[in-house]
Design a protein around this motif. Structure first.
Motif, short mmCIF file in Angstrom:
data_model
loop_
_atom_site.label_atom_id
_atom_site.label_comp_id
_atom_site.label_asym_id
_atom_site.label_seq_id
_atom_site.Cartn_x
_atom_site.Cartn_y
_atom_site.Cartn_z
N ALA A 79 0.84 -1.20 0.00
CA ALA A 79 0.00 0.00 0.00
C ALA A 79 0.88 1.25 0.00
CB ALA A 79 -0.91 0.00 1.22
N GLY A 80 0.43 2.27 -0.71
CA GLY A 80 1.14 3.53 -0.76
C GLY A 80 2.02 3.68 -1.97
N ARG A 97 -2.21 5.29 -7.08
CA ARG A 97 -1.62 4.80 -5.84
C ARG A 97 -2.40 3.60 -5.29
NH1 ARG A 97 1.65 7.62 -2.45
NH2 ARG A 97 1.10 9.59 -3.38
N ILE A 99 -4.11 1.57 -2.50
CA ILE A 99 -4.66 1.86 -1.17
C ILE A 99 -5.02 0.59 -0.40
CG2 ILE A 99 -5.44 4.18 -1.77
CD1 ILE A 99 -8.32 3.01 -1.79
#
Lengths: 180, 167
Positions: A79-80, A97, A99
């Motif tokens: 994530a990120g 991105r 999530i």
């Protein structure tokens, strides 16, 4: 008469040599560009190591016309991270991105959900009909580096092909007519 | 040899080279910044906790987030993207990361903040494993530079245990 004939011959041969030299130098430029591109593909492990941002969905981080450098390693997706992915039935890759990540216990397969920083909702509306998650094979690479504005060159060239042809023509003319 | 075109070409090439060198130096200079961000997060309330019709558990939380990320900013920082993720393991999945809240910090002045918020994204499990589940709260940040290499890091914070019953 013989003298004049010799002179003409020498001029002709020089021109042919020059023509060949210019042809070779043009070929060198094209092939070295190809070599750099393919070498980048090798080092980054991504089939397109450089992408141009086309939409404003990641603003204010990435604006239209910015360039991203991609890297595709075997590291798991987390994530990120900003990933570039292809959705079935869509030609243009998307840069968004991650999530949500769900990684399987045994197989290590991942289900990934993405979202553009500037978008209100997640990307399920952009995915193929009925698709809830991205899998590993959808993802082309993750963004590691950033260069602003440079991508405008390619955006202008794809949107106004005339400029591209004029530019290529002018460059070609320059190479052929150059005396050095 | 010293025609206009030749000189223009030389100036342009030199300018582009200098620009590339300066961009590279700016990106490298980021490495000299040693960041020491701090953060604290508390789950102040479980607002709702249900099983969706498709069988997946879903939770609504209220979070208190306080953080100081000012040390992440350098002269080459365009913005910092910060997000809070719940991380846990289930019998099916070795890792589940669910983003609960995120935000964009455009400047150093805004990098010290205290907020109370409900979760921005659904805290949904793949399946029905959240009753009594302990999860870690992790604050991640992603530094976006004006030019050059992006960087990311995180702080793992104390976990939280969800209640045993739906409510």
């Amino acid at each position: 008469m013989g003298y004049i004939g010799e002179t003409i011959d020498s001029i002709k041969s020089i021109q042919i040599r020059q023509l060949i030299t210019q042809g070779v130098s043009l070929g060198m430029i094209v092939t070295s560009a190809l070599i750099i591109w393919k070498a980048l593909m090798c080092f980054t492990g991504s089939e397109s190591p450089v992408v141009v941002v086309l939409s404003g969905s990641m603003e204010p981080g990435f604006k239209r016309g910015d360039i991203l450098f991609l890297h595709m390693s075997n590291d798991p997706i987390r994530a990120g991270e900003i990933v570039v992915f292809n959705v079935d039935g869509r030609e243009i890759p998307i840069v968004h991105r991650v999530i949500k990540v769900h990684e399987r216990q045994e197989t290590g397969e991942v289900d990934v959900l993405t979202k553009g920083d500037n978008n209100f909702g997640d990307d399920r509306l952009l995915y193929a009909q009925g698709q809830l998650w991205l899998q590993r094979h959808h993802i082309m690479g993750r963004a590691v580096g950033f260069l602003p504005y440079v991508g405008w060159v390619t955006i202008i060239m794809t949107e106004k092909p005339i400029i591209k042809y004029v530019l290529i023509g002018a460059l070609g003319l320059l190479v052929i007519t150059s005396k050095d | 040899m010293h025609s206009f075109g030749y000189r223009a070409n030389a100036v342009l090439t030199f300018a582009v080279t200098i620009l590339a060198v300066i961009c590279t130096i700016a990106s490298i200079s980021d490495n000299f910044n040693s960041a020491t961000p701090t953060a604290e997060v508390q789950v102040s309330n479980i607002n709702w906790f249900q099983k969706q019709p498709n069988g997946d558990d879903v939770v609504g939380l209220t979070l208190n987030i306080s953080a100081n990320l000012q040390s992440l900013f350098t002269w080459n920082t365009k913005q910092v993207f910060v997000f809070l993720a719940a991380e846990y393991e289930t019998p099916q999945n070795s890792l589940n990361q669910v983003s609960l809240w995120d935000g964009i910090i455009p400047a150093k002045e805004h990098a010290k903040f205290v907020i109370q918020t409900t979760n921005k994204y659904h805290f949904t499990d793949q399946g029905s494993n959240l009753r009594g589940k302990e999860f870690n709260l992790t604050l991640h940040w992603h530094v976006m530079p004006k030019t050059g290499k992006m960087s990311a890091n995180r702080i793992v914070m104390t976990g939280y245990r969800l209640p045993d019953k739906y409510r």
